[in-house]
Design a protein around this motif. Structure first.
Motif, mmCIF file in Angstrom:
data_model
loop_
_atom_site.group_PDB
_atom_site.id
_atom_site.type_symbol
_atom_site.label_atom_id
_atom_site.label_comp_id
_atom_site.label_asym_id
_atom_site.label_seq_id
_atom_site.Cartn_x
_atom_site.Cartn_y
_atom_site.Cartn_z
ATOM 1 N N ALA A 181 0.836 -1.206 0.000
ATOM 2 C CA ALA A 181 0.000 0.000 0.000
ATOM 3 C C ALA A 181 0.869 1.253 0.000
ATOM 4 O O ALA A 181 0.570 2.225 -0.702
ATOM 5 C CB ALA A 181 -0.929 -0.004 1.207
ATOM 6 N N ALA B 120 2.422 1.646 -3.470
ATOM 7 C CA ALA B 120 1.462 2.025 -4.512
ATOM 8 C C ALA B 120 1.175 3.525 -4.491
ATOM 9 O O ALA B 120 0.711 4.080 -5.486
ATOM 10 C CB ALA B 120 0.165 1.234 -4.345
ATOM 11 N N ASN C 112 -1.135 5.008 -2.919
ATOM 12 C CA ASN C 112 -2.568 5.263 -2.809
ATOM 13 C C ASN C 112 -2.893 5.604 -1.346
ATOM 14 O O ASN C 112 -2.888 4.733 -0.478
ATOM 15 C CB ASN C 112 -3.338 4.024 -3.265
ATOM 16 C CG ASN C 112 -4.839 4.206 -3.208
ATOM 17 O OD1 ASN C 112 -5.372 4.915 -2.372
ATOM 18 N ND2 ASN C 112 -5.524 3.512 -4.108
ATOM 19 N N GLU D 134 -5.644 6.350 0.211
ATOM 20 C CA GLU D 134 -6.822 5.668 0.773
ATOM 21 C C GLU D 134 -6.463 4.241 1.177
ATOM 22 O O GLU D 134 -6.845 3.770 2.251
ATOM 23 C CB GLU D 134 -7.972 5.674 -0.227
ATOM 24 C CG GLU D 134 -9.235 4.991 0.287
ATOM 25 C CD GLU D 134 -9.777 5.609 1.572
ATOM 26 O OE1 GLU D 134 -10.320 4.840 2.398
ATOM 27 O OE2 GLU D 134 -9.655 6.828 1.772
ATOM 28 N N GLU D 135 -5.736 3.543 0.320
ATOM 29 C CA GLU D 135 -5.319 2.181 0.630
ATOM 30 C C GLU D 135 -4.382 2.169 1.833
ATOM 31 O O GLU D 135 -4.470 1.286 2.691
ATOM 32 C CB GLU D 135 -4.633 1.545 -0.582
ATOM 33 C CG GLU D 135 -4.322 0.073 -0.394
ATOM 34 C CD GLU D 135 -3.658 -0.559 -1.613
ATOM 35 O OE1 GLU D 135 -3.314 -1.739 -1.516
ATOM 36 O OE2 GLU D 135 -3.481 0.132 -2.646
ATOM 37 N N GLN D 136 -3.506 3.143 1.930
ATOM 38 C CA GLN D 136 -2.600 3.249 3.075
ATOM 39 C C GLN D 136 -3.382 3.431 4.370
ATOM 40 O O GLN D 136 -3.109 2.773 5.370
ATOM 41 C CB GLN D 136 -1.624 4.416 2.884
ATOM 42 C CG GLN D 136 -0.639 4.184 1.774
ATOM 43 C CD GLN D 136 0.140 5.436 1.412
ATOM 44 O OE1 GLN D 136 -0.017 6.492 2.028
ATOM 45 N NE2 GLN D 136 0.987 5.328 0.395
#
Length: 90
Positions: free
Chosen positions: A65, A68, A70, A72-74
């Motif tokens: 994460a 990437a 991102n 939101e993903e983190q």
């Protein structure tokens, strides 16, 4: 990480045997303290499996994460870790 998976599976197999042993102890009306000591050993062994899985999650899922980029993903992966720690601390 593959090594952790193998270790976790080995520990789980050992735990499975320990739980069967505890069931036999209960069936045989063994001394309560002996049964409790075995149950505590299983609990400790499960904690070790939890630690292996948590390390795997941090090394793979959280790292992915972060890599990437991102946000939101983190946040989601971080929240998953916080949720697990909340359960552990209860």
């Amino acid at each position: 990480m593959k090594d952790r998976k193998e270790k976790a599976l080995q520990r789980l197999a050992r735990i499975e045997g320990q739980v069967r042993g505890i069931a036999r102890m209960v069936e045989e009306d063994r001394y309560c303290i002996d049964i409790l000591n075995q149950a505590l050993a299983v609990k400790s062994a499960l904690s070790q499996v939890e630690l292996l899985l948590l390390q795997d999650h941090a090394d793979e899922c959280v790292e992915d994460a972060i890599g990437a980029g991102n946000a939101e993903e983190q946040r989601q992966k971080f929240q998953e870790l916080v949720s697990v720690f909340e359960k552990v601390c209860r």
